[in-house]
Design an enzyme around this catalytic site. Sequence first.
Site, PDB file in Angstrom:
ATOM      1  N   ASN A 166     -10.133  -0.382   0.263  1.00 36.85           N
ATOM      2  CA  ASN A 166      -8.672  -0.249   0.231  1.00 36.85           C
ATOM      3  C   ASN A 166      -8.152  -0.834  -1.082  1.00 36.85           C
ATOM      4  O   ASN A 166      -8.160  -2.054  -1.259  1.00 36.85           O
ATOM      5  CB  ASN A 166      -8.105  -0.986   1.451  1.00 36.85           C
ATOM      6  CG  ASN A 166      -6.581  -0.935   1.521  1.00 36.85           C
ATOM      7  OD1 ASN A 166      -5.923  -0.566   0.558  1.00 36.85           O
ATOM      8  ND2 ASN A 166      -6.037  -1.326   2.654  1.00 36.85           N
ATOM      9  N   HIS A 194      -3.255   7.114   2.656  1.00 37.26           N
ATOM     10  CA  HIS A 194      -3.691   5.803   2.183  1.00 37.26           C
ATOM     11  C   HIS A 194      -5.065   5.496   2.793  1.00 37.26           C
ATOM     12  O   HIS A 194      -5.265   5.654   4.000  1.00 37.26           O
ATOM     13  CB  HIS A 194      -2.653   4.755   2.595  1.00 37.26           C
ATOM     14  CG  HIS A 194      -3.115   3.357   2.385  1.00 37.26           C
ATOM     15  ND1 HIS A 194      -3.696   2.946   1.201  1.00 37.26           N
ATOM     16  CD2 HIS A 194      -3.099   2.265   3.202  1.00 37.26           C
ATOM     17  CE1 HIS A 194      -4.002   1.668   1.310  1.00 37.26           C
ATOM     18  NE2 HIS A 194      -3.674   1.233   2.504  1.00 37.26           N
ATOM     19  N   CYS A 221       0.821  -1.231   0.000  1.00 41.65           N
ATOM     20  CA  CYS A 221       0.000   0.000   0.000  1.00 41.65           C
ATOM     21  C   CYS A 221       0.846   1.268   0.000  1.00 41.65           C
ATOM     22  O   CYS A 221       0.334   2.348  -0.297  1.00 41.65           O
ATOM     23  CB  CYS A 221      -0.924  -0.003   1.207  1.00 41.65           C
ATOM     24  SG  CYS A 221      -1.925  -1.482   1.339  1.00 41.65           S
TER      25      CYS A 221
HETATM   26  O1  UT7 Z   1      -3.509  -1.212   3.782  1.00 45.65           O
HETATM   27  C1  UT7 Z   1      -3.063  -1.560   5.051  1.00 45.65           C
HETATM   28  C2  UT7 Z   1      -3.703  -2.834   5.400  1.00 45.65           C
HETATM   29  N1  UT7 Z   1      -4.591  -2.981   6.431  1.00 45.65           N
HETATM   30  C3  UT7 Z   1      -5.101  -2.119   7.334  1.00 45.65           C
HETATM   31  O2  UT7 Z   1      -4.885  -0.959   7.372  1.00 45.65           O
HETATM   32  C4  UT7 Z   1      -6.045  -2.713   8.340  1.00 45.65           C
HETATM   33  C5  UT7 Z   1      -5.815  -2.217   9.745  1.00 45.65           C
HETATM   34  N2  UT7 Z   1      -6.786  -2.825  10.631  1.00 45.65           N
HETATM   35  C6  UT7 Z   1      -8.110  -2.573  10.599  1.00 45.65           C
HETATM   36  O3  UT7 Z   1      -8.567  -1.803   9.771  1.00 45.65           O
HETATM   37  C7  UT7 Z   1      -8.993  -3.212  11.617  1.00 45.65           C
HETATM   38  O4  UT7 Z   1      -8.200  -3.900  12.572  1.00 45.65           O
HETATM   39  C8  UT7 Z   1     -10.022  -4.218  11.002  1.00 45.65           C
HETATM   40  C9  UT7 Z   1     -11.068  -3.448  10.222  1.00 45.65           C
HETATM   41  C10 UT7 Z   1      -9.316  -5.209  10.092  1.00 45.65           C
HETATM   42  C11 UT7 Z   1     -10.748  -4.984  12.102  1.00 45.65           C
HETATM   43  O5  UT7 Z   1     -11.357  -4.073  13.010  1.00 45.65           O
HETATM   44  P1  UT7 Z   1     -11.171  -4.273  14.584  1.00 45.65           P
HETATM   45  O6  UT7 Z   1     -11.977  -3.231  15.225  1.00 45.65           O
HETATM   46  O7  UT7 Z   1      -9.702  -4.323  14.866  1.00 45.65           O
HETATM   47  O8  UT7 Z   1     -11.878  -5.667  14.821  1.00 45.65           O
HETATM   48  P2  UT7 Z   1     -11.240  -7.003  15.437  1.00 45.65           P
HETATM   49  O9  UT7 Z   1     -10.306  -7.669  14.510  1.00 45.65           O
HETATM   50  O10 UT7 Z   1     -10.808  -6.720  16.845  1.00 45.65           O
HETATM   51  O11 UT7 Z   1     -12.539  -7.916  15.522  1.00 45.65           O
HETATM   52  C12 UT7 Z   1     -13.646  -7.602  16.401  1.00 45.65           C
HETATM   53  C13 UT7 Z   1     -14.714  -8.652  16.242  1.00 45.65           C
HETATM   54  C14 UT7 Z   1     -14.193 -10.075  16.317  1.00 45.65           C
HETATM   55  O12 UT7 Z   1     -15.173 -10.862  16.978  1.00 45.65           O
HETATM   56  P3  UT7 Z   1     -15.041 -11.217  18.551  1.00 45.65           P
HETATM   57  O13 UT7 Z   1     -13.748 -11.959  18.645  1.00 45.65           O
HETATM   58  O14 UT7 Z   1     -15.024  -9.895  19.242  1.00 45.65           O
HETATM   59  O15 UT7 Z   1     -16.262 -12.024  18.790  1.00 45.65           O
HETATM   60  C15 UT7 Z   1     -14.076 -10.508  14.888  1.00 45.65           C
HETATM   61  O16 UT7 Z   1     -14.190 -11.913  14.733  1.00 45.65           O
HETATM   62  O17 UT7 Z   1     -15.300  -8.537  14.938  1.00 45.65           O
HETATM   63  C16 UT7 Z   1     -15.276  -9.812  14.285  1.00 45.65           C
HETATM   64  N3  UT7 Z   1     -15.152  -9.581  12.856  1.00 45.65           N
HETATM   65  C17 UT7 Z   1     -16.207  -9.342  12.066  1.00 45.65           C
HETATM   66  N4  UT7 Z   1     -17.529  -9.269  12.319  1.00 45.65           N
HETATM   67  C18 UT7 Z   1     -18.352  -8.997  11.291  1.00 45.65           C
HETATM   68  C19 UT7 Z   1     -14.017  -9.524  12.107  1.00 45.65           C
HETATM   69  N5  UT7 Z   1     -14.323  -9.265  10.820  1.00 45.65           N
HETATM   70  C20 UT7 Z   1     -15.678  -9.146  10.775  1.00 45.65           C
HETATM   71  C21 UT7 Z   1     -16.584  -8.870   9.741  1.00 45.65           C
HETATM   72  N6  UT7 Z   1     -17.898  -8.790  10.041  1.00 45.65           N
HETATM   73  N7  UT7 Z   1     -16.188  -8.646   8.466  1.00 45.65           N
END
Ligand code: UT7
Length: 322
Positions: A279, A249, A112
Amino acid sequence: MITGKICGTGSYVPPHVMDNDDMAKLVDTNDEWIRERTGIARRHVAKEETTSYMAGQAALRAVEQSGIAPEEIDMILVATSSSETIYPCAACEVQRMIGAVNAAGYDLNAACTGFVLGFNAAQAYISAGMCRTVLVVGAESMSHMIDWTDRSTCILFGDGAGAVLLRAEEDGAPVWTAAHSDGKKGPALTGLSRHRRDWNLEEEDKEAYIHMDGQAVFKFAVRKVPEIIEEILEKSGVSADEIDYFILHQANRRIIEAVAKRLKTDISRFPMNLEEYANTSAATVPILLDEMNRKGMFHEGQKLIVAGFGAGLTWAGCLFEW
Ligand code: UT7
């Protein structure tokens, strides 16, 4: 000092759109979760279009807007990590498509961050007197790199391309750059070559797709992006208040909001379009630049900062004037 001035921008996104409800038909997710956690509502997904095709279309639009003849382009840099071919490189495909017969070209991969590193490289070529007219493209087919059964990653990405054409300007406005990598943190965000995937990997070979420790990448971005912006501001002697737009980004709205907060800068100076495109990796910054340009948001002499971050881990930025 000779620096590069943007004289044309272009972008291309495939027409096929998948909204969050479409994603909810594929994986256990919903529109509310995706919007709240990321700010994304839709993404454009390539069907027939290849990375090189999208790069070429974005490039054609940038060249057309600039009024510069393709023969005048000296160098083409394509930032991509998802080209359909290793050789010929996407830059040579773009050269063929736009008729830039006098250009040299190569691809660069820093995920990215690639476009911003390409932009910095183009500025260096121009300042060193090695090139006068450089085309920088960010183009990605992220849909080929994601596991469409993994809800933690597949909802985040989209496909598309953006391009800027830089022209040498004698006594140009100063350009300030910074770039860093941290290879020790590489495992936080990985993806194998698409070509591995095409070897008919067994279902269990899921490591071929993009894997990400989302929270680790989130924390990294929220810390390192403000740091690199402050590094550039300090080098340049320009204050954050003097920057018209911070074009970051487009990975996650919450990351951009956190960066604005850390820099104590109003969010209105952090334009976003990730709601529409998600993204698109190396393509996010040039697509946003092109949209803003075509909306007439830029004026001569405005100070802009572009900044990218991503796999590697890598992060980079540049301060320049429109
Ligand atoms: O280009 C650079 C590349 N990447 C990035 O910049 C990504 C950086 N990270 C992020 O944007 C965020 O960490 C994410 C959007 C990927 C995830 O958001 P988060 O607030 O960090 O969520 P999390 O991973 O802590 O997950 C929270 C909950 C989990 O469930 P439990 O364990 O709390 O029951 C996940 O299993 O959300 C669940 N979850 C989802 N639920 C519904 C994860 N993905 C999804 C989904 N829909 N798509």
